[in-house]
Design an enzyme around this catalytic site. Structure first.
Site, mmCIF file in Angstrom:
data_model
loop_
_atom_site.group_PDB
_atom_site.id
_atom_site.type_symbol
_atom_site.label_atom_id
_atom_site.label_comp_id
_atom_site.label_asym_id
_atom_site.label_seq_id
_atom_site.Cartn_x
_atom_site.Cartn_y
_atom_site.Cartn_z
ATOM 1 N N PHE A 123 -4.742 6.336 8.663
ATOM 2 C CA PHE A 123 -5.701 6.338 7.654
ATOM 3 C C PHE A 123 -5.725 4.825 6.842
ATOM 4 O O PHE A 123 -4.505 4.456 6.303
ATOM 5 C CB PHE A 123 -5.680 7.367 6.581
ATOM 6 C CG PHE A 123 -7.029 7.420 5.865
ATOM 7 C CD1 PHE A 123 -8.042 7.952 6.084
ATOM 8 C CD2 PHE A 123 -6.719 6.942 4.482
ATOM 9 C CE1 PHE A 123 -9.312 7.850 5.441
ATOM 10 C CE2 PHE A 123 -8.030 6.877 3.669
ATOM 11 C CZ PHE A 123 -9.041 7.422 4.038
ATOM 12 N N GLU A 127 -5.948 -2.002 -0.022
ATOM 13 C CA GLU A 127 -6.324 -3.501 0.412
ATOM 14 C C GLU A 127 -5.531 -4.430 -0.521
ATOM 15 O O GLU A 127 -4.975 -3.854 -1.324
ATOM 16 C CB GLU A 127 -7.919 -3.664 0.146
ATOM 17 C CG GLU A 127 -8.832 -2.655 1.185
ATOM 18 C CD GLU A 127 -10.174 -3.056 0.654
ATOM 19 O OE1 GLU A 127 -10.524 -3.772 -0.212
ATOM 20 O OE2 GLU A 127 -11.130 -2.255 1.356
ATOM 21 N N ALA A 130 -6.826 -3.764 -3.859
ATOM 22 C CA ALA A 130 -7.164 -2.495 -4.382
ATOM 23 C C ALA A 130 -6.167 -1.601 -3.780
ATOM 24 O O ALA A 130 -5.974 -1.120 -2.544
ATOM 25 C CB ALA A 130 -8.462 -2.276 -3.539
ATOM 26 N N GLY A 131 -5.305 -0.951 -4.682
ATOM 27 C CA GLY A 131 -4.344 0.191 -4.320
ATOM 28 C C GLY A 131 -4.565 1.488 -5.085
ATOM 29 O O GLY A 131 -5.177 2.108 -4.453
ATOM 30 N N GLY A 342 30.706 5.215 -3.323
ATOM 31 C CA GLY A 342 31.338 4.006 -3.761
ATOM 32 C C GLY A 342 30.929 2.978 -2.888
ATOM 33 O O GLY A 342 29.803 2.931 -2.388
ATOM 34 N N GLY A 343 31.804 1.719 -2.460
ATOM 35 C CA GLY A 343 31.503 0.661 -1.669
ATOM 36 C C GLY A 343 31.059 1.049 -0.382
ATOM 37 O O GLY A 343 30.197 0.446 0.456
ATOM 38 N N GLU A 366 1.057 7.266 -1.796
ATOM 39 C CA GLU A 366 0.268 8.547 -2.122
ATOM 40 C C GLU A 366 -0.101 8.655 -3.765
ATOM 41 O O GLU A 366 -0.284 9.743 -4.060
ATOM 42 C CB GLU A 366 0.625 9.748 -1.353
ATOM 43 C CG GLU A 366 -0.260 10.789 -0.995
ATOM 44 C CD GLU A 366 -0.985 10.552 0.228
ATOM 45 O OE1 GLU A 366 -1.865 11.131 0.324
ATOM 46 O OE2 GLU A 366 -0.119 10.051 1.197
ATOM 47 N N THR A 368 1.099 6.464 -7.159
ATOM 48 C CA THR A 368 2.249 5.896 -8.014
ATOM 49 C C THR A 368 2.395 7.214 -8.677
ATOM 50 O O THR A 368 1.575 7.947 -9.154
ATOM 51 C CB THR A 368 2.094 4.440 -8.863
ATOM 52 O OG1 THR A 368 1.031 4.737 -9.900
ATOM 53 C CG2 THR A 368 1.793 3.524 -7.843
#
Length: 386
Positions: A123, A127, A130-131, A342-343, A366, A368
């Site tokens: 879908f 743009e 345009a969000g 951790g690491g 979908e 914010t």
């Protein structure tokens, strides 16, 4: 109040868990590293009947409702977020416009192959300019020669360029009303439409195995029969399928948070420091307790929203609450899990690093977190008569 899943939901949940354990989990890291869309997995999901869970049986789906859908999402998303995210986009915003507003001929032609899983859907709304502000889209559709000519650009579109992509359902401006406001229409463009081109797969922070691209439409002509629903009602049609999509993304976030918690539990009972397992330290236990509590709060918000939808009740506010909370929980729990690792958690070969990278987009896609708060606040003020 009955919080137990029904027999059908439990059966589908087990089916999805067994499939994910066998077909997704062992390969997820490799797909992510190679940024490979695993088309065979989606075809197998189709064979299991899981590609059309929200589509009526008449057109190849199983139409089991959102509670069962959330139960399946928990299992797929716990195995891999890229696969689950692509499945989500296909199952909701790509399929539901056709399912709800398509003609019988359109459903037979395009919805059936999506629901049966021989193809995957996309879908196109967002743009470059345009969000969140969907009404400001600039892609245009103009009547011409008994059909429509479509021109414009879309970005961050899921599933358009895979080997099993059928085409793209898109929202375009179709003109103006008497008051100067825009009119919109929803159209289906097959993948091989002249003038329809796709950019290269986008390289993202997360969701590496999901196909995401920019799309361009240069005077793409489609016949009148490719208009889905009523011309002028396109934006309303899109917004009506957004709420189920929000529940679906909330379920995706829930699955990530649950996976991150599980990885943390596995790690802390094995890792030793100062002569003891780190699970024996109170600070670790408190962190795990906080994580588990957050996961449970997200779970019941998500399932409540799905239950309201299946019950035919108004679920718009509940969907926004579930999406807002679950996406933020996913980020907090993923971060806490990585901290406990951790690491080792920062090394890309560890699963938690992949889930951590996948988490952020859940607060963006979908709608914010800020948009969800707008939806919730508007409803609160309306109900209060203010």
């Amino acid at each position: 109040m009955d919080f137990d899943l029904g027999e059908d939901a439990l059966t589908l949940k087990k089916l999805a868990r067994d499939f994910a354990t066998r077909e997704i989990t062992p390969h997820a890291a490799e797909w992510s590293e190679r940024e490979e869309f695993p088309a065979p997995v989606f075809r197998k999901l189709g064979e299991l009947g899981l590609m059309g869970m929200l589509v009526e049986e008449q057109y190849g789906g199983i139409d089991v409702g959102l509670v069962s859908y959330v139960a399946v999402m928990e299992e797929l998303g716990r195995a891999d977020q890229s696969v689950a995210a692509a499945w989500n986009a296909h199952s909701t915003i790509a399929s539901l416009p056709l399912a709800r507003f398509g003609t019988p001929e359109q459903k037979e032609r395009w919805l059936r192959p999506l629901a049966e899983g021989t193809h995957i859907g996309a879908f196109a709304l967002t743009e470059p300019g345009a969000g969140s502000d969907a009404a400001s889209i600039r892609t245009r559709a103009e009547r011409r020669d008994g059909g429509w000519s479509i021109s414009g650009n879309k970005i961050f579109i899921s599933n358009p360029g895979t080997e099993m992509s059928l085409g793209v359902t898109l929202l375009a401006a179709t003109g103006q009303n008497d008051d100067g406001s825009k009119r919109f229409g929803v159209f289906f463009l097959p993948k091989d439409t002249d003038g329809f081109t796709q950019g290269r797969p986008m390289r993202k922070l997360g969701w590496h195995a999901m196909d995401t691209r920019e799309l361009s439409f240069d005077d793409c002509w489609v016949p009148e029969g490719n208009l889905i629903g009523e011309e002028g009602a396109g934006l309303h049609q899109f917004l009506s399928v957004l709420d189920p999509g929000r529940i679906s993304v909330a379920a995706l976030a829930l699955s990530l948070a649950d996976a991150a918690l599980g990885l943390a539990l596995d790690y802390v009972v094995e890792r030793r420091q100062f002569g003891r397992r780190i699970s024996e330290f109170q600070v670790t236990q408190h962190r795990l307790a906080e994580m588990a509590t957050e996961v449970e709060t997200a779970r019941w918000l998500v399932y409540r929203a799905a239950w309201l939808a299946d019950s035919g009740q108004d679920f718009s506010q509940a969907a926004a609450m579930a999406k807002l909370h679950a996406s933020e929980v996913a980020n907090r729990v993923a971060s806490a899990s990585l901290q406990l690792h951790g690491g080792y958690g920062y090394v890309r070969e560890t699963p938690i690093s992949r889930f951590y990278a996948d988490a952020k987009i859940l607060e963006i896609g979908e709608g914010t977190s800020e948009i969800q708060k707008n939806v919730i606040a508007r409803r609160l003020l309306r109900d209060a008569g203010r």
